[in-house]
Motif scaffolding. Structure first.
Motif, mmCIF file in Angstrom:
data_model
loop_
_atom_site.group_PDB
_atom_site.id
_atom_site.type_symbol
_atom_site.label_atom_id
_atom_site.label_comp_id
_atom_site.label_asym_id
_atom_site.label_seq_id
_atom_site.Cartn_x
_atom_site.Cartn_y
_atom_site.Cartn_z
ATOM 1 N N TRP A 273 1.975 3.563 9.958
ATOM 2 C CA TRP A 273 1.230 3.744 8.722
ATOM 3 C C TRP A 273 0.821 2.390 8.151
ATOM 4 O O TRP A 273 1.448 1.374 8.408
ATOM 5 C CB TRP A 273 2.019 4.548 7.686
ATOM 6 C CG TRP A 273 3.394 4.012 7.355
ATOM 7 C CD1 TRP A 273 4.566 4.367 7.913
ATOM 8 C CD2 TRP A 273 3.723 3.020 6.356
ATOM 9 N NE1 TRP A 273 5.615 3.661 7.345
ATOM 10 C CE2 TRP A 273 5.120 2.832 6.395
ATOM 11 C CE3 TRP A 273 2.961 2.285 5.449
ATOM 12 C CZ2 TRP A 273 5.778 1.937 5.547
ATOM 13 C CZ3 TRP A 273 3.615 1.385 4.608
ATOM 14 C CH2 TRP A 273 4.998 1.224 4.662
ATOM 15 N N ILE B 196 6.066 6.790 1.179
ATOM 16 C CA ILE B 196 5.374 5.535 1.473
ATOM 17 C C ILE B 196 4.660 5.128 0.197
ATOM 18 O O ILE B 196 3.872 5.913 -0.345
ATOM 19 C CB ILE B 196 4.354 5.707 2.614
ATOM 20 C CG1 ILE B 196 5.044 6.159 3.898
ATOM 21 C CG2 ILE B 196 3.566 4.421 2.841
ATOM 22 C CD1 ILE B 196 4.073 6.642 4.960
ATOM 23 N N THR C 153 8.823 3.182 -0.855
ATOM 24 C CA THR C 153 8.799 3.298 0.601
ATOM 25 C C THR C 153 10.200 3.573 1.143
ATOM 26 O O THR C 153 11.174 2.935 0.731
ATOM 27 C CB THR C 153 8.236 2.020 1.236
ATOM 28 O OG1 THR C 153 6.847 1.932 0.914
ATOM 29 C CG2 THR C 153 8.387 2.030 2.745
ATOM 30 N N TYR D 83 7.463 3.835 11.319
ATOM 31 C CA TYR D 83 8.608 4.667 10.970
ATOM 32 C C TYR D 83 9.179 5.305 12.230
ATOM 33 O O TYR D 83 8.436 5.766 13.101
ATOM 34 C CB TYR D 83 8.178 5.806 10.046
ATOM 35 C CG TYR D 83 8.326 5.569 8.562
ATOM 36 C CD1 TYR D 83 9.127 4.569 8.042
ATOM 37 C CD2 TYR D 83 7.665 6.402 7.658
ATOM 38 C CE1 TYR D 83 9.253 4.380 6.681
ATOM 39 C CE2 TYR D 83 7.780 6.228 6.296
ATOM 40 C CZ TYR D 83 8.570 5.210 5.811
ATOM 41 O OH TYR D 83 8.696 5.026 4.463
#
Length: 810
Positions: free
Chosen positions: A248, A279, A284, A316
């Motif tokens: 991401w 996030i 986060t 992640y």
């Protein structure tokens, strides 16, 4: 929306119809041997064209669009005109991405609409796609001039051949097939949830007003307000532990999103089941339950060290097991939530707001969970053949399982456990890491799965539990096996004497070096079967306030192995918890200084070849080294765990003053320690000799005396160096090893090295100028002061130094 962002997007929209804007798209360079049209030269979003003849952009009311949305063509005159720059003139294929869902009745047929290229118009057919959420590509060919060209999609429902009623998304110009994104590679056995292609993107479905669009760089991005997108693939319905991996990227400080796991539904904007991994600028890796009842923020220090700034990709790895969610960010563990987690359920992505756009790529589900590294194998005890399990033997595995169960119930919610026991009969497999790492499946195979129970036992009750290792049934019979050695958590030690009568063989019990108080209460965790008196340990049934805890035997071991960094191996237990101690001929009331101190030890050795073993033990009396003695680790099928015998025969220092003295015996490899307190009587004075009569000698001439030489010393001052291994020392887990090197000019130093750390003294001999001392695990984090001294020898002076070891919190 911030003013700067609003102005930027207005400026971007004003330029979308200009051919220069297409230069930012992913254009594939022309191969020297490719024919005109074989290579993609442009990807043009319909919504970025000059829109005329109808209502505004549809705003992506259906998901899985490319770019930032799609456009609905349903009335005569609706047009989107786009500019395409061709590198050379010729015929090019075009691929038009569209959706043609059901309308009912006569309109549920193949539809058609006009495509105009540089003023030349043709009609393109669009077969039904099954739903408005399903997309397909219609193909045609166009003739382009070198340089700028105009391509327009337009609807003329007044013509009998055109129905329109289509959602049009984008046009690819050139290429041998639609969608030139190359799928990202995944490990064997992993399932692609989004690999950059439309084929995998089309397995997701949008819920809510906001949505996600695939971009020309083969990523997806959130748009236009709150919403979510859910994978519909059966691969997302996991029946076993799995790892969700994805990349991401946040482009602005206010960008925010979330990842959902374990949701029972796949068609809602805000699910009420499962968990959300967030996030954002401030949250986060925070994990919340979807219903909002639970929130756990990430470890702030770990997150700050691991997260990459805006405009950089982060990765992640969300590990999901039945009782835990663990979040790794760029390879670092930043959060771990111990809760009941559904393995089934859907995986989703959240778009929090219109201004909070987050990009995603390479979304995959990998089977299984890699918990992390372990310093070596932990195995069950075996008989002399090395393979047959022996429930009567002390084992590193049973101790590791007990350590895990105490760790899992160490907090207030678990009962603040200080001690845990594990039965060897519940151990189903050894824990042998693959390439130094342990998977969840390996951990789950080790022990029978059952709940953990925390209770209060007095010191006297704990002694009774240990006495019940010598087995009898409730009816008084001796079962098979006749002896079951409990695994115990670190810090708990005991001694025994098998020559004593049944029920009175335990001669001492200690917790972190302090004798257990028979009347004191201690928080103890065991498995549910032990709590019910399993394996003839009936004393557990009298524990106070027994309470089933959330953790299980399996979840405790998996979480313990997986706790903390993935690069710091978990230490395997080294020292013995139980040691047999007896005094040959019976202990005297006191020992005379200068005489022999005798002690016989047993049960000093583990049984596996891979287990830590002591070759010798070092003995000190009143802190003074008095010798090293060999360990006879001969393997037998002794049913009562007596293998590993040591005969200590040490001379008490003759000048030791009368009083009490501590005898300390320490294994030179495992650090197994036994201490005894003895009474010492001073050595009797030497007898005065009888005087001899004095005779008067005949005088003789007195010789001239020779000069007396001045005494000199030839001893050399040595250098003393100490190296600490491993580099990362964790409280209650790591046993630091000190490698001591003593060097001098002209000889190799011999003699003793003494180490004092955390109130304990370790003594060992130099061999080849080196000695290795293994310390017991430190009980608390901080700077541990360690003093190392060398006593010297006939050629070398003594030396000493003090160092501090950084001890990390567990």
């Amino acid at each position: 929306m911030p003013q700067s962002r609003r102005l930027r997007r207005i400026a971007t929209a004003a330029l979308t119809c200009v051919s220069l804007a297409l230069g930012a798209l992913a254009l594939t360079p022309m191969a020297a041997t490719a024919a005109v049209g074989d290579t993609q030269i442009a990807w043009v979003e319909v919504e970025d064209g000059v829109i005329s003849g109808g209502p505004a952009l549809n705003s992506g009311d259906h998901g899985n669009f490319s770019g930032s949305g799609s456009y609905t063509f349903r009335e005569t005159g609706m047009t989107s005109s786009m500019t395409v720059t061709a590198p050379e003139a010729g015929t090019y294929p075009v691929w038009i991405r569209y959706a043609a869902g059901p309308l009912g009745g006569a309109e549920d047929v193949t539809r058609s609409m006009g495509l105009t290229t540089n003023g030349s118009r043709q009609v393109v057919s669009y077969p039904l796609t099954g739903s408005w959420e399903s997309w397909a590509f219609a193909s045609a060919t166009v003739t382009l001039d070198q340089g700028a060209n105009t391509i327009a999609l337009n609807c003329q429902r007044n013509l009998p051949t055109e129905m329109c009623r289509l959602n049009l998304d984008a046009i690819q110009v050139g290429g041998l097939a639609a969608d030139t994104c190359v799928p990202t590679a995944v490990p064997a056995g992993a399932a692609r949830l989004f690999d950059g292609t439309f084929a995998t993107f089309d397995l997701w479905r949008k819920a809510g007003g906001g949505g996600f669009g695939r971009q020309t760089d083969c990523t997806i991005r959130g748009f236009r307000g709150p919403g979510s997108t859910w994978t519909q693939a059966t691969t997302s319905q996991q029946a076993n532990p799995y790892t969700l991996v994805l990349d991401w990227l946040r482009r602005d400080a206010d960008d925010a999103s979330s990842v959902y796991v374990g949701s029972a539904t796949s068609n809602v904007t805000n699910p009420t089941t499962g968990y959300r991994v967030m996030i954002g600028a401030t949250d986060t890796a925070t994990v919340t339950s979807a219903d909002g009842a639970f929130t756990q923020a990430a470890d702030a220090a770990a997150l700050a060290a691991a997260v990459k700034p805006v405009n950089q990709w982060n990765r992640y790895a969300v590990q999901v097991t039945p009782a835990r969610i663990r979040v790794l960010l760029n390879g670092t563990v930043v959060n771990a939530v111990d809760r009941t987690v559904p393995l089934g359920g859907y995986i989703g992505l959240e778009n929090r707001s219109a201004a909070a756009q987050v990009d995603f790529r390479d979304i995959q589900v990998q089977p299984g969970v890699d918990l992390g590294p372990i310093a070596g194998p932990a195995k069950r005890a075996t008989k002399a053949d090395g393979t047959t399990p022996n429930p009567g033997g002390e084992s590193t595995l049973a101790h590791l399982v007990a350590d895990a169960q105490r760790w899992a119930t160490r907090g207030a919610s678990g009962g603040t456990a200080r001690i845990a026991f594990a039965s060897p009969t519940a151990l189903e497999a050894d824990l042998v890491p693959t390439a130094a790492s342990v998977t969840y499946a390996q951990a789950a195979a080790v022990v029978d799965a059952e709940p953990l129970v925390n209770m209060r036992l007095t010191g006297a009750q704990i002694k009774t539990v240990l006495e019940q290792q010598w087995q009898t049934t409730s009816g008084g019979q001796v079962p098979t096996p006749a002896f079951v050695r409990l695994g115990a958590s670190s810090g708990l030690t005991w001694t025994h004497d098998v020559s004593r009568p049944q029920g009175d063989r335990i001669t001492g019990t200690w917790l972190d070096g302090t004798a257990l108080n028979p009347a004191g209460n201690y928080s103890v965790t065991v498995s549910q079967s032990l709590a019910a008196g399993g394996d003839n340990f009936r004393e557990f049934t009298d524990g106070l306030v027994p309470q089933v805890r959330q953790a299980t035997t399996v979840s405790a071991l998996a979480a313990y192995v997986g706790d903390g960094s993935t690069t710091a191996p978990l230490a395997v237990p080294q020292s013995q918890r139980a040691v047999g101690v007896s005094v040959p001929g019976g202990a005297p009331s006191s020992y005379v200084a200068g005489t022999t101190y005798a002690l016989d030890l047993s049960s000093w050795s583990y049984s596996n070849a891979t287990d830590p073993q002591d070759a010798t033990v070092d003995v000190t009396i009143a802190g003074r080294p008095v010798g090293s003695f060999p360990v006879d680790a001969t393997r037998t099928d002794n049913a009562f765990d007596e293998d590993g015998r040591v005969a200590v025969r040490a001379t008490i220092p003759a000048d030791l003053a009368a009083g009490t003295a501590t005898v300390r015996i320490v294994g030179t490899t495992t650090g197994t320690t036994v201490t005894r307190t003895i009474a010492v009587t001073a050595a009797p004075p030497a007898p005065t000799p009888t005087p001899t009569p004095t005779l008067v000698p005949t005088p003789t001439p007195t010789p001239t005396p020779l000069p007396t030489p001045t005494p000199t010393t030839s001893k050399v001052k040595p250098t003393l160096k100490v190296k600490v291994k491993p580099g990362r020392v964790t409280a209650r887990q790591t046993r630091a090893r000190l490698v001591v090197t003593v060097a001098s000019t002209g000889s190799t130093p011999t003699g003793k090295v003494t180490v004092r750390a955390a109130g304990k003294t370790y003594v060992t001999k130099l061999r080849g100028g080196k000695a290795t001392v293994t310390l017991r695990a430190f009980t608390a984090a901080g700077k541990a002061k360690v003093k190392v001294s060398y006593a010297g020898d006939t050629a070398t002076l003594s030396a000493a130094r003090t160092l501090k070891i950084a001890v990390l919190a567990p």
